[in-house]
Design a protein around this motif. Structure first.
Motif, PDB file in Angstrom:
ATOM      1  N   SER A 293       0.810  -1.208  -0.090  1.00  0.00           N
ATOM      2  CA  SER A 293      -0.022  -0.083   0.214  1.00  0.00           C
ATOM      3  C   SER A 293       0.851   1.416  -0.021  1.00  0.00           C
ATOM      4  O   SER A 293       2.000   1.168   0.661  1.00  0.00           O
ATOM      5  N   PHE A 310       2.174   5.355  10.157  1.00  0.00           N
ATOM      6  CA  PHE A 310       1.863   5.037   8.975  1.00  0.00           C
ATOM      7  C   PHE A 310       0.292   5.023   8.454  1.00  0.00           C
ATOM      8  O   PHE A 310      -0.337   4.467   9.168  1.00  0.00           O
ATOM      9  N   THR A 311       0.280   5.962   7.439  1.00  0.00           N
ATOM     10  CA  THR A 311      -1.088   6.094   6.831  1.00  0.00           C
ATOM     11  C   THR A 311      -1.458   5.912   5.381  1.00  0.00           C
ATOM     12  O   THR A 311      -0.451   6.342   4.654  1.00  0.00           O
ATOM     13  N   THR A 312      -2.635   5.368   4.906  1.00  0.00           N
ATOM     14  CA  THR A 312      -2.811   5.350   3.594  1.00  0.00           C
ATOM     15  C   THR A 312      -3.664   6.390   3.241  1.00  0.00           C
ATOM     16  O   THR A 312      -3.858   6.614   2.225  1.00  0.00           O
ATOM     17  N   TYR A 405      -5.640  -3.182  18.790  1.00  0.00           N
ATOM     18  CA  TYR A 405      -6.013  -3.226  17.468  1.00  0.00           C
ATOM     19  C   TYR A 405      -4.850  -2.734  16.580  1.00  0.00           C
ATOM     20  O   TYR A 405      -5.042  -2.839  15.514  1.00  0.00           O
ATOM     21  N   VAL A 406      -3.879  -2.072  17.293  1.00  0.00           N
ATOM     22  CA  VAL A 406      -2.603  -1.601  16.468  1.00  0.00           C
ATOM     23  C   VAL A 406      -1.593  -2.557  16.776  1.00  0.00           C
ATOM     24  O   VAL A 406      -1.214  -2.943  17.877  1.00  0.00           O
ATOM     25  N   LEU A 407      -1.070  -3.165  15.734  1.00  0.00           N
ATOM     26  CA  LEU A 407      -0.234  -4.200  15.640  1.00  0.00           C
ATOM     27  C   LEU A 407       1.047  -3.819  15.615  1.00  0.00           C
ATOM     28  O   LEU A 407       1.514  -2.581  14.871  1.00  0.00           O
ATOM     29  N   TYR A 410       3.317  -4.234  11.925  1.00  0.00           N
ATOM     30  CA  TYR A 410       2.936  -3.483  10.817  1.00  0.00           C
ATOM     31  C   TYR A 410       3.006  -2.270  10.593  1.00  0.00           C
ATOM     32  O   TYR A 410       3.077  -1.406  11.647  1.00  0.00           O
ATOM     33  N   ILE A 415      -0.478   4.438  14.840  1.00  0.00           N
ATOM     34  CA  ILE A 415      -1.499   5.129  13.864  1.00  0.00           C
ATOM     35  C   ILE A 415      -1.939   6.503  14.159  1.00  0.00           C
ATOM     36  O   ILE A 415      -2.084   6.928  15.637  1.00  0.00           O
ATOM     37  N   HIS A 421     -13.737   8.190   9.517  1.00  0.00           N
ATOM     38  CA  HIS A 421     -13.736   7.579   8.076  1.00  0.00           C
ATOM     39  C   HIS A 421     -12.878   6.448   8.274  1.00  0.00           C
ATOM     40  O   HIS A 421     -12.501   5.695   6.969  1.00  0.00           O
ATOM     41  N   ASP A 422     -12.802   5.916   9.602  1.00  0.00           N
ATOM     42  CA  ASP A 422     -12.074   4.344   9.319  1.00  0.00           C
ATOM     43  C   ASP A 422     -12.966   3.544  10.515  1.00  0.00           C
ATOM     44  O   ASP A 422     -13.156   4.356  11.599  1.00  0.00           O
ATOM     45  N   ARG A 424     -12.600   0.954  12.444  1.00  0.00           N
ATOM     46  CA  ARG A 424     -11.921   0.469  13.726  1.00  0.00           C
ATOM     47  C   ARG A 424     -11.988   1.991  14.739  1.00  0.00           C
ATOM     48  O   ARG A 424     -12.190   1.776  15.853  1.00  0.00           O
ATOM     49  N   LYS A 495       2.510  -6.018   3.328  1.00  0.00           N
ATOM     50  CA  LYS A 495       2.327  -6.820   4.419  1.00  0.00           C
ATOM     51  C   LYS A 495       3.007  -8.203   4.383  1.00  0.00           C
ATOM     52  O   LYS A 495       3.356  -8.674   5.778  1.00  0.00           O
TER      53      LYS A 495
HETATM   54  C1  ANZ Z   1      -5.519   6.969   8.851  1.00  0.00           C
HETATM   55  C2  ANZ Z   1      -6.707   6.351   8.099  1.00  0.00           C
HETATM   56  C3  ANZ Z   1      -7.844   6.931   7.598  1.00  0.00           C
HETATM   57  C4  ANZ Z   1      -6.528   5.096   7.584  1.00  0.00           C
HETATM   58  C5  ANZ Z   1      -8.718   6.362   7.128  1.00  0.00           C
HETATM   59  C6  ANZ Z   1      -7.218   4.378   7.038  1.00  0.00           C
HETATM   60  C7  ANZ Z   1      -8.539   4.902   6.754  1.00  0.00           C
HETATM   61  P1  ANZ Z   1      -3.468  -0.932   4.829  1.00  0.00           P
HETATM   62  O1  ANZ Z   1      -4.035  -0.565   3.444  1.00  0.00           O
HETATM   63  O2  ANZ Z   1      -3.689  -2.229   5.038  1.00  0.00           O
HETATM   64  O3  ANZ Z   1      -1.709  -1.046   4.417  1.00  0.00           O
HETATM   65  N1  ANZ Z   1      -2.731   1.040  10.111  1.00  0.00           N
HETATM   66  C8  ANZ Z   1      -1.489   1.332  10.173  1.00  0.00           C
HETATM   67  N2  ANZ Z   1      -0.464   0.766  10.878  1.00  0.00           N
HETATM   68  C9  ANZ Z   1      -1.235  -0.047  11.636  1.00  0.00           C
HETATM   69  C10 ANZ Z   1      -1.049  -1.064  12.603  1.00  0.00           C
HETATM   70  N3  ANZ Z   1       0.254  -1.099  12.990  1.00  0.00           N
HETATM   71  N4  ANZ Z   1      -2.097  -1.805  13.121  1.00  0.00           N
HETATM   72  C11 ANZ Z   1      -3.344  -1.446  12.767  1.00  0.00           C
HETATM   73  N5  ANZ Z   1      -3.543  -0.588  11.842  1.00  0.00           N
HETATM   74  C12 ANZ Z   1      -2.620   0.064  11.198  1.00  0.00           C
HETATM   75  O4  ANZ Z   1      -3.666  -0.017   6.030  1.00  0.00           O
HETATM   76  C13 ANZ Z   1      -3.221   0.920   6.358  1.00  0.00           C
HETATM   77  C14 ANZ Z   1      -3.968   1.566   7.302  1.00  0.00           C
HETATM   78  O5  ANZ Z   1      -4.215   0.855   8.529  1.00  0.00           O
HETATM   79  C15 ANZ Z   1      -3.257   3.028   7.771  1.00  0.00           C
HETATM   80  O6  ANZ Z   1      -4.082   4.076   7.340  1.00  0.00           O
HETATM   81  C16 ANZ Z   1      -3.824   3.135   9.277  1.00  0.00           C
HETATM   82  O7  ANZ Z   1      -5.072   3.575   9.534  1.00  0.00           O
HETATM   83  C17 ANZ Z   1      -3.919   1.573   9.777  1.00  0.00           C
HETATM   84  F1  ANZ Z   1      -9.860   6.937   6.699  1.00  0.00           F
HETATM   85  O8  ANZ Z   1      -4.569   5.980   8.952  1.00  0.00           O
HETATM   86  B1  ANZ Z   1      -4.957   4.694   8.299  1.00  0.00           B
END
Ligand code: ANZ
Length: 944
Positions: A293, A310-312, A405-407, A410, A415, A421-422, A424, A495
Motif C-alpha cells: 500500500s 503510517f497511514t494510507t 488493535y494496532v499491531l 505492521y 497510527i 472515516h475508519d 475501527r 504486509k
Molecule cells: C488513517 C486512516 C484514515 C487510515 C482512514 C485508514 C483510513 P493497509 O491499507 O492495510 O496498509 N494502520 C497502520 N498501521 C497499523 C497497525 N500497525 N495496526 C493497525 N492498523 C494500522 O492499512 C493501512 C491503514 O491501517 C493505515 O491508514 C492506518 O489507518 C492503519 F480513513 O491511517 B489509516
C-alpha cells in the motif's frame, strides 16, 4: 457377459487389456521424453522437436492412507492433455514425484520407532502402484522424491546459493556475496550500520556480511512449547494458548531462527504477476498477501520525540483526533505520564489511578493474545497514556493511547486515528467518547463514512487546502505539503514478512551450515553435500518442564552428538565445528522440484541450463515479448495459491538473478482443478462413520442400526467417505474411471462422486468396443466402405469440436462429443461400421481412454503404439450445414418435413413444399389460398 457374447468389453477384459498395455509402455519407455543434453539426451546428435510441452501436477505427499478417487482428478486431466499434445507431435515432459518430508511420517516414527524413511518408502511404493494402474503416461525416470539424498543435496545447494547472495537495491536483483565483499573492501559500499568495513575485526566483518545475506539468523517471536520441546505453528496452538497436541502451555518467545529475505522481492513478485497466465483469483490472493500500500509516514511531535505513524490516507489528517500506539511500541514507556489530568474521562483510565498502573494492567491482560485474536472483531479496548501529541496540519494537541488493535509488526506500529472515516477508529472513539470530525463530505452520524467524497474541514494557514478535492489529488497534495514541512514523506508499505525457514524437527532437510567455536555460521562447500540426516534412536524433540518458559528448544538432531560435532577443513586447516540442528520447512523441496524434473539424474548440476532453456525458457515467438518462461501448465488445488506458489516464485527468481536459469518464473500457466466431493455421515455424537457401510432405508440413513445424519463434503480420510481407485479399477477398469472422472463436469468445478453413475462411462466404452469387435465371434467387424455425406459431417464436426476442447482442458465436453459420435455410428451401422469412420474415433478416444484405444488400434491392424499417431484433422467444408429440415404445415398442422438448401428463399421453399409427394397427395383436389414461408424455419399452406 452371456454365452452369446463372450467377447464383450467387461471389467475383466478391461483389466487384462490395461495390464498388458501398461507393461508394454513400461518396457518400451513410451513416455520417456528426451533432453537436449546430458544423461537423458538421445544417443548421437538427434535434433529434438522444437515443439514441446512441459506439464506438471502439484506432487502429492505419500500418505499411509494411499489415494482416493479425488486425488487423480488433476493427474488424469494433465495426462489427457499430455497425451493429446504427443499426438500433435510435441516432445512432452510429464512425470510425478513425491513431496515426502513432513510431519505425519515423523509422528508415526515417534509412536512406533519405525524410521520415517521406511514408512515413506513403503507409502511411495503403494501410491506409485495405485497411479500406475490408472495408465498415467509418466516419464518414471524423472519421478524424484524430495527425501532422496540425491534430490536434497541440491535443495541444500540452492539454500547455499541463496545464503551466499544479497539483494542489490539499485539493480533490484540478487548478486553473489563476493561482489558485496569487494564493494565493502574498496569502500564503494558501507556496512548496514554505516561503519567502515576495513576497520572491523574478522569477527565483526563476518557479522557485517551476514547482515546482507538473503538467508539470515534473526530473533523472532515464535510459539514455544517446552512440554513438547518444539516451536509450534499458529494453527497448532489453541485459543487458550495451549498446544493442540498434549495440551501443554505455549509461550510467545523470541528465538534465534533462520529467515529468508523474501520481502526484498516484494515488488518483483507483485509486478511479475502481470506476466502470468494464472487464475485471476490466485493472482489477487498473492497481491493481498504481499499487500503493497502506498501512503505516508507522518510525524506527530510528542514529549518523547516524534511519533511516526503510517497511514494510507494522509488526506484525512485534519480529522485525526487521537494517536494510538501498539502496546509493545518502544516509545510507550517514555510517554507514560506521572499522573492523569484532574478532569480525565474515566473511560480512558480503565478505573486505574495512574497511567503507569493502567498501562501495566492492560499489558498483562493482552499478553496471551495472538495477532489474529487481537484483530478479531470485538469491543475495542485500550488506555490513555496521560500525554499528548501534536497534529502537524493544525497544531492541535491529541491524546495518545495504546490499544491492541494496532499491531506492532505492521507499518510503524503507530497510527493516527481518523474516527470519521475508519471503522475501527470509529468504534474505538465511540467507546472512549473521542471527537469524530468529518473531513469527507459524508454522513458520519451512525458509522464511519468510508466512501469517496470531496474533502471538507481540511485547510490550514500554512498553505495546505484540500477542501473540494477528490481522494487521489488530496493524498498527493498532503504528501507534498508534509515533505516540504519536514513532517512526513511518501511510504510504500508491504504486509509480506520474511520467511521463517527453520523447524525443530527430524524429518526434513538438514541445513548445510556449521558453526565454529565463536558461534560464527559457515556455509559448507559443495563437495561436502549432501549433509545426510543422521540415524537417531528417538525422534522426539527434547522435552522440558512444561511450565519452564525460559527453556530453549533442542531439536531431535541435537541428540545425534556424533553427527553434530565434526572436524572439517573449511580452508583454515582442520578445525572443530558444530552442525546446525534445525531442519528446513516442508516447503523447501517443492520450491524448486520443477527444475529437477527437467534433469533428474544430472550429477554435476541441479539442472543443466541448456535443458532448462529447452523445457522452461521464455518463448517470445509463441507467447509474446514479455513471456517469463516456466512450466507450460501446472495443475493443482487452489489451497496452494499463496505459500507454495510464492516461495517457488521467490527461489526461482533468485536462481534467475544468479544466472542458473533462463526463465523468470517457475510456472507460466496455472490451473486450479475442482474437488471430488461425496456424502459423509455422522452419528448422534457428531462423529463420522464409514460412509461405505451406511445403508439407506426410506430416505433415512443407518449405520449399525443407528440412524445417522447425511452431510456433503470434500472426499477424504477425515470425513470417512473416501472411495479407493483400486476398487473402481477392479469393478470397471481404469479407462472407465478416467472417462467418468473427466466427464463429471468442468475441470475447475467441484463435483459429487456417485459410484452408481460410473456404469454410464463403462457403457460408452462397451459401445465403442462393439464398433470394432463382434461380441459373439471376437472378429474385427469394420468394413472397407466409403463414408456417406452424413458420416463425413458427423466425423469432421467431432474432430473439430474435440480438438478445441482438448486444448482448453474441457474433457467433459470431449467425452460428450465422442459419446454422440459413437451413438451415431452404432445407430447407422448396427453391424460393420466403415473403417474410415472408426479409426479416427479410436485416435480421438486415446487421450481419455488410452488402454482400450491401444487395443482397438492393434486389432485394426496397426503395429505401433497409438501414442504418437497424428491426431485426426478436419476439413472446413463439412462443418457447415448446406441443407436444413423444414416442417410443412397444412392449415396449421405439421404434415411433412422437407430438406432444403440452408439459404433457400421464400419462393424456393414454397416450390419445394408443393413438390413434396406427401404434401401433393394431401392437397390434391383442394385450392391453396395462401402460402406462408419463413426461410430456414417452416412453410404453412392454407387450403380449402
Ligand atoms: C488513517 C486512516 C484514515 C487510515 C482512514 C485508514 C483510513 P493497509 O491499507 O492495510 O496498509 N494502520 C497502520 N498501521 C497499523 C497497525 N500497525 N495496526 C493497525 N492498523 C494500522 O492499512 C493501512 C491503514 O491501517 C493505515 O491508514 C492506518 O489507518 C492503519 F480513513 O491511517 B489509516
Amino acid at each position: 457377459m452371456t454365452e452369446a457374447t463372450p467377447h464383450r468389453y467387461t471389467a475383466e477384459l478391461a483389466n487384462t487389456i490395461e495390464q498388458k498395455w501398461q507393461a508394454h509402455w513400461r518396457e518400451h519407455g513410451t513416455f520417456n521424453a528426451p533432453n537436449p543434453v546430458g544423461p537423458l539426451a538421445p544417443e548421437g546428435k538427434a535434433e529434438l522437436p522444437k515443439d514441446k510441452l512441459n506439464v506438471q501436477d502439484m506432487f502429492p505427499y505419500p500418505s499411509g492412507a494411499g489415494l482416493h478417487v479425488g486425488h487423480p482428478l488433476g493427474y488424469i486431466a494433465t495426462d489427457v492433455y499430455a497425451r493429446y499434445n504427443r499426438m500433435l507431435g510435441k516432445n512432452v515432459l510429464h512425470t510425478l514425484g513425491y513431496d515426502a518430508f513432513g510431519l505425519p511420517a515423523e509422528q508415526y516414527a515417534i509412536q512406533t520407532g519405525t524410521h520415517p524413511r521406511t514408512t515413506t518408502e513403503a507409502n511411495i511404493k503403494n501410491m506409485t502402484r495405485q497411479l500406475d494402474q490408472l495408465g498415467l503416461g509418466h516419464d518414471r525416470r524423472r519421478a524424484v522424491a524430495t527425501t532422496d539424498p540425491e534430490f536434497y543435496k541440491w535443495t541444500q545447494w540452492i539454500f547455499l546459493q541463496i545464503y551466499n547472495a544479497w539483494f542489490d537495491e539499485d539493480l533490484q536483483k540478487a548478486r553473489p556475496i563476493e561482489d558485496l565483499v569487494k564493494d565493502l573492501l574498496s569502500g564503494a559500499r558501507q556496512t548496514k550500520d554505516g561503519r567502515n568495513f576495513r576497520d572491523l575485526t574478522t569477527e565483526e566483518k563476518h557479522k557485517a556480511i551476514d547482515e546482507f545475506r538473503l538467508v539470515y539468523l534473526s530473533d523472532s517471536m515464535v510459539n514455544w512449547c517446552p512440554g513438547l520441546g518444539t516451536v509450534l505453528a499458529n494453527e497448532e496452538v489453541t485459543a487458550e494458548g495451549r498446544s493442540e497436541r498434549g495440551n501443554y502451555p505455549v509461550f510467545r518467545k523470541r528465538l534465534r531462527q533462520w529467515m529468508m529475505r523474501i520481502t526484498d522481492y516484494s515488488d518483483r513478485l507483485l509486478d511479475d504477476l502481470d506476466l502470468l497466465d494464472w487464475p485471476e483469483k490466485v493472482k489477487s490472493m498473492q497481491r493481498n498477501w504481499i499487500g503493497r500500500s502506498r501512503g505516508a509516514d507522518v510525524h506527530f511531535a510528542s514529549p518523547a520525540g516524534d511519533i511516526t505513524v503510517f497511514t494510507t490516507r494522509p488526506d484525512t489528517l485534519f480529522g485525526a483526533s487521537y494517536v494510538v500506539l501498539a502496546p509493545e511500541h518502544e516509545l510507550v514507556d517514555d510517554l507514560v505520564a506521572d499522573a492523569y489530568p484532574a478532569d480525565v474521562d474515566t473511560r480512558w483510565t480503565n478505573g486505574e489511578n495512574t497511567p503507569r498502573e493502567a498501562v501495566d494492567a492492560y499489558l498483562r491482560a493482552i499478553a496471551a493474545k495472538s495477532d489474529v485474536e487481537r484483530q478479531e472483531n470485538k469491543e475495542k479496548t485500550g488506555v490513555f497514556l496521560g500525554s499528548y501529541a501534536v497534529n502537524p496540519v493544525n497544531g492541535e494537541q491529541v491524546p495518545i493511547f495504546i490499544a491492541d488493535y494496532v499491531l506492532t509488526g505492521y507499518g510503524t506500529g503507530a497510527i493516527m486515528a481518523v474516527p470519521a472515516h475508519d471503522e475501527r477508529d470509529y468504534e474505538f472513539a465511540s467507546v472512549f467518547g473521542l471527537p469524530i470530525t468529518p473531513v469527507l463530505d459524508g454522513d458520519v452520524s451512525e458509522e464511519a463514512f468510508t466512501g469517496d467524497a470531496t474533502h471538507i474541514n481540511s485547510a490550514n494557514d500554512d498553505g495546505l487546502d484540500l477542501n473540494g478535492l477528490g481522494k487521489q489529488e488530496a493524498i498527493d497534495k498532503a504528501i507534498a505539503w508534509l515533505r516540504d514541512e519536514g513532517a512526513g514523506h511518501e511510504k510504500i508499505q508491504y504486509k509480506l514478512r520474511d520467511w521463517l525457514f527453520a523447524r525443530q524437527r527430524y524429518w526434513g532437510e538438514p541445513f548445510p551450515i556449521v558453526y565454529d567455536e565463536n558461534g560464527q555460521a559457515h556455509g559448507l562447500p559443495e563437495d561436502m553435500l549432501p549433509v545426510e540426516l543422521p540415524q537417531v534412536e528417538d525422534y522426539n524433540p527434547v522435552a522440558f518442564d512444561p511450565e519452564d518458559a525460559d527453556s530453549e528448544p533442542a531439536p531431535p538432531l541435537a541428540k545425534a552428538t556424533d553427527w553434530v560435532e565434526v572436524e572439517l577443513d573449511l580452508g583454515h586447516g582442520k578445525q572443530k565445528y558444530w552442525r546446525d540442528t534445525n531442519v528446513m520447512p516442508q516447503w523447501a523441496g517443492s520450491s524448486w522440484y520443477q527444475l529437477r524434473y527437467i534433469d533428474p539424474t544430472n550429477a554435476d548440476a541441479f539442472v543443466d541450463i541448456d535443458n532448462e532453456r529447452y523445457w522452461t525458457g521464455p518463448r517470445p515467438d509463441e507467447h509474446g515479448a514479455n513471456d517469463p518462461g516456466g512450466v507450460d501448465l501446472y495443475v493443482g488445488g487452489v489451497e496452494h495459491a499463496v505459500l507454495h506458489l510464492l516461495y517457488a516464485r521467490f527461489w526461482h527468481k533468485v536462481l534467475y538473478d544468479l544466472g542458473f536459469v533462463t526463465s523468470k518464473e517457475p510456472y507460466r500457466r496455472l490451473y486450479n482443478q475442482g474437488y471430488i466431493q461425496a456424502y459423509a455421515f455422522t452419528d448422534s455424537r457428531g462423529v463420522y462413520v464409514p460412509a461405505a457401510e451406511v445403508e439407506e432405508k426410506d430416505g433415512k440413513f443407518f449405520y449399525n442400526g443407528e440412524e445417522v445424519n447425511r452431510e456433503y463434503g470434500k472426499m477424504g480420510k477425515s470425513l470417512k467417505n473416501a472411495v479407493a481407485p483400486d476398487d473402481v479399477v477392479r469393478d470397471f477398469g481404469a479407462d472407465t474411471l478416467r472417462v467418468y472422472e473427466m466427464s463429471m463436469g468442468p475441470l475447475d468445478t467441484s463435483r459429487p462422486w456417485a459410484t452408481k453413475d460410473v456404469v454410464g462411462a463403462h457403457r460408452f466404452l462397451q459401445r465403442l468396443w462393439r464398433l470394432v469387435v463382434d461380441e459373439a465371434s471376437g472378429e474385427v467387424s469394420v468394413v472397407d466402405a466409403s463414408l456417406t455425406e452424413d458420416d463425413l459431417k458427423a466425423l469432421h464436426r467431432t474432430v473439430a469440436g474435440v480438438r478445441d476442447d482438448y486444448v482448453h482442458l474441457r474433457d467433459n465436453t470431449v467425452a460428450a462429443k465422442l459419446i454422440e459420435y459413437v451413438n451415431y455410428l452404432t445407430k447407422t451401422y448396427p453391424s460393420g461400421a466403415p473403417r474410415a469412420a472408426v479409426e479416427p474415433l479410436v485416435q480421438m478416444v486415446s487421450p481419455l481412454a488410452p488402454h482400450i484405444a491401444e487395443e482397438l488400434w492393434a486389432l485394426l491392424g496397426n503395429t505401433e503404439t497409438i501414442t504418437f499417431e497424428p491426431f485426426p484433422e478436419f476439413e472446413e467444408q463439412w462443418l457447415t450445414d448446406d441443407t436444413v429440415e423444414v416442417p410443412v404445415q397444412i392449415n396449421g398442422k405439421v404434415k411433412a418435413r422437407i430438406d432444403v438448401a440452408t439459404d433457400a428463399s421464400k419462393d424456393d421453399l414454397e416450390a419445394a413444399a408443393l413438390a413434396d409427394d406427401r404434401v401433393a397427395g394431401l392437397i390434391d383436389g383442394k385450392t391453396v389460398v395462401k402460402v406462408i414461408a419463413i426461410p430456414g424455419r417452416m412453410v404453412n399452406l392454407v387450403v380449402k
